[in-house]
Design a protein around this motif. Structure first.
Motif, mmCIF file in Angstrom:
data_model
loop_
_atom_site.group_PDB
_atom_site.id
_atom_site.type_symbol
_atom_site.label_atom_id
_atom_site.label_comp_id
_atom_site.label_asym_id
_atom_site.label_seq_id
_atom_site.Cartn_x
_atom_site.Cartn_y
_atom_site.Cartn_z
ATOM 1 N N PRO A 167 0.687 -1.153 0.050
ATOM 2 C CA PRO A 167 -0.076 -0.056 -0.023
ATOM 3 C C PRO A 167 0.974 1.166 -0.021
ATOM 4 N N ALA A 168 0.735 1.943 -0.844
ATOM 5 C CA ALA A 168 1.639 3.147 -1.219
ATOM 6 C C ALA A 168 0.786 4.573 -1.451
ATOM 7 N N ALA A 169 -0.535 4.525 -1.134
ATOM 8 C CA ALA A 169 -1.293 5.506 -1.480
ATOM 9 C C ALA A 169 -1.623 6.595 -0.119
ATOM 10 N N GLY A 170 -0.802 6.384 0.901
ATOM 11 C CA GLY A 170 -1.035 7.312 1.969
ATOM 12 C C GLY A 170 -0.355 8.843 1.569
ATOM 13 N N ILE A 207 -0.171 -0.352 -4.401
ATOM 14 C CA ILE A 207 -1.308 0.289 -4.502
ATOM 15 C C ILE A 207 -0.925 1.748 -4.558
ATOM 16 N N THR A 208 -1.302 2.470 -5.502
ATOM 17 C CA THR A 208 -0.859 3.795 -5.618
ATOM 18 C C THR A 208 -1.954 4.915 -5.565
ATOM 19 N N GLY A 209 -1.747 6.087 -5.725
ATOM 20 C CA GLY A 209 -2.697 7.219 -5.709
ATOM 21 C C GLY A 209 -2.260 8.453 -6.559
ATOM 22 N N ARG A 210 -3.131 9.227 -6.489
ATOM 23 C CA ARG A 210 -2.477 10.449 -7.187
ATOM 24 C C ARG A 210 -1.173 10.962 -6.710
ATOM 25 N N GLY A 211 -0.282 11.455 -7.567
ATOM 26 C CA GLY A 211 1.121 11.928 -7.235
ATOM 27 C C GLY A 211 2.055 10.818 -6.893
ATOM 28 N N ARG A 250 -5.150 1.588 -8.317
ATOM 29 C CA ARG A 250 -5.083 2.766 -7.576
ATOM 30 C C ARG A 250 -6.198 2.782 -6.514
ATOM 31 N N GLN A 251 -5.757 3.430 -5.328
ATOM 32 C CA GLN A 251 -6.704 3.835 -4.555
ATOM 33 C C GLN A 251 -7.116 5.132 -4.727
ATOM 34 N N LYS A 252 -8.414 5.526 -5.106
ATOM 35 C CA LYS A 252 -8.838 6.906 -5.584
ATOM 36 C C LYS A 252 -8.924 7.791 -4.575
ATOM 37 N N GLU A 253 -9.184 7.384 -3.174
ATOM 38 C CA GLU A 253 -9.001 8.128 -2.182
ATOM 39 C C GLU A 253 -8.424 7.627 -0.864
ATOM 40 N N ALA A 276 -6.859 -4.273 -3.767
ATOM 41 C CA ALA A 276 -6.112 -5.211 -4.486
ATOM 42 C C ALA A 276 -6.751 -6.608 -4.488
ATOM 43 N N GLN A 277 -8.089 -6.806 -4.212
ATOM 44 C CA GLN A 277 -8.711 -7.776 -3.949
ATOM 45 C C GLN A 277 -8.890 -8.749 -5.339
ATOM 46 N N ASN A 278 -9.111 -8.017 -6.416
ATOM 47 C CA ASN A 278 -9.228 -8.762 -7.544
ATOM 48 C C ASN A 278 -7.813 -9.139 -8.115
ATOM 49 N N LEU A 279 -6.820 -8.489 -7.810
ATOM 50 C CA LEU A 279 -5.442 -8.896 -8.149
ATOM 51 C C LEU A 279 -5.010 -10.015 -7.387
ATOM 52 N N ILE A 280 -5.394 -10.051 -6.046
ATOM 53 C CA ILE A 280 -4.954 -11.310 -5.186
ATOM 54 C C ILE A 280 -5.761 -12.586 -5.503
#
Ligand code: UTP
Length: 286
Positions: A9-12, A55-59, A102-105, A116-120
């Motif tokens: 998880p890297a969307a923080g 898991i990424t997000g904006r930026g 992406r985690q949108k928020e 990530a559920q679908n990918l796992i």
């Protein structure tokens, strides 16, 4: 079933490291000579993980770019005959199989993992929070997989923390069933010291059974208005055993300025090309 996949998880939002995290993902901050996230990726490779899901997000596009080819650099290095550097640039893109979603928020760590559920799919998986930097002789993920192989249920990495730090972590209540291995009875997210069942804090490495997704879907926002992974694991406990491993290694919180600096020194002193120069510098300034 083998643990083949690791979720990063890297969307923080990395608020503790602002303002740098306005434009640079925390995971891309340099630790000596590599971005933080690369240490976590290398730990997974050494632990025989096959697939990494970030898991990424904006930026956060710098993360994807880093683990991709960089054709411009490759052409330039080839022309200049810098073959070693060329190889090291190419190697990063070929380290392991990467997928991204992406985690949108930024709705919390629990929500990020749910993305990530679908990918796992329906298999056990590991979670690595790459801002938890761990210096260990045996990679922590490998230590955890060894325990998973024995007990076949979720395993959380834990570490004893000082009383004044208890309220920053998820804390476990458990019974030690073998040296350093606990069968968890309960979990509390960021308790006050007086209410904490122990000083064993959950650190950023997990092995989870896919059953966790049933509970992540139902988990309501908890502390800080975020969907907390700890709350979902607490619910998982009602249907499956969950274990904790007090891992061997030194951990630095890369999201904390002082600990990130301490990690720079510790890892710098472990680097054979930098050790002597760094030692001399430290002696001179103190
Ligand atoms: P942290 O709380 O340590 O990271 O989350 P943060 O939110 O980026 O930093 P601060 O606390 O604001 O300074 C632990 C991990 O969970 C990820 C983060 O990227 C970090 O790896 N995370 C957190 C998400 O992916 N999504 C979220 O919504 C929250």
């Amino acid at each position: 079933m083998k643990v083949n996949k690791a979720v990063f998880p890297a969307a923080g939002l990395g608020t503790r490291l602002l303002p740098i995290t306005k434009s640079i993902p925390k995971e891309m901050l340099i630790l000596v000579d590599k971005p933080l996230i690369q240490y976590g990726v290398e730990e997974c490779i050494e632990s025989e993980i096959q697939d990494i899901i970030i898991i990424t997000g904006r930026g956060k596009t710098a993360i994807e770019d880093y683990f991709d080819r960089s054709i411009e650099h490759e052409i330039l290095l080839k022309e200049k005959g810098k073959h070693d550097l060329l190889q090291s640039v190419k190697d990063i893109a070929n380290m392991i199989n990467f997928s991204y979603t992406r985690q949108k928020e930024a709705l919390g760590l629990g929500h990020a993992i749910l993305c990530a559920q679908n990918l796992i799919g329906d298999e056990p998986f590991s979670v690595v929070l790459s801002d938890d930097i761990i210096d260990a002789k045996v990679p922590v993920m490998k230590q955890m997989i060894d325990i998973y192989k024995q007990y076949r249920y979720s395993v959380l990495a834990v570490q004893k923390v000082k009383d004044e730090d208890i309220s920053k972590y998820g804390i476990i209540k458990g019974t030690e069933i073998e040296k350093g291995v606990y069968k968890i009875e309960d979990l509390v997210e960021k308790p006050e010291k007086e209410e904490a069942p122990s000083n064993l804090a959950i650190i950023g490495r997990y092995i989870l059974t896919p059953r966790i997704f049933d509970f992540l879907k139902e988990t309501k926002p908890g502390k800080g208005g975020e969907i907390q992974l700890t709350d979902a694991i607490k619910s998982l406990l009602s249907v499956q055993p969950v274990y904790a491993l007090e891992f061997e290694g030194i951990r630095y919180d890369g999201g904390n300025k002082l600990e990130l600096l301490e990690a720079q020194v510790a890892f710098g002193l472990k680097n054979k090309d930098l050790k002597d120069g760094l030692l001399e510098f430290i002696k001179n300034i103190i």
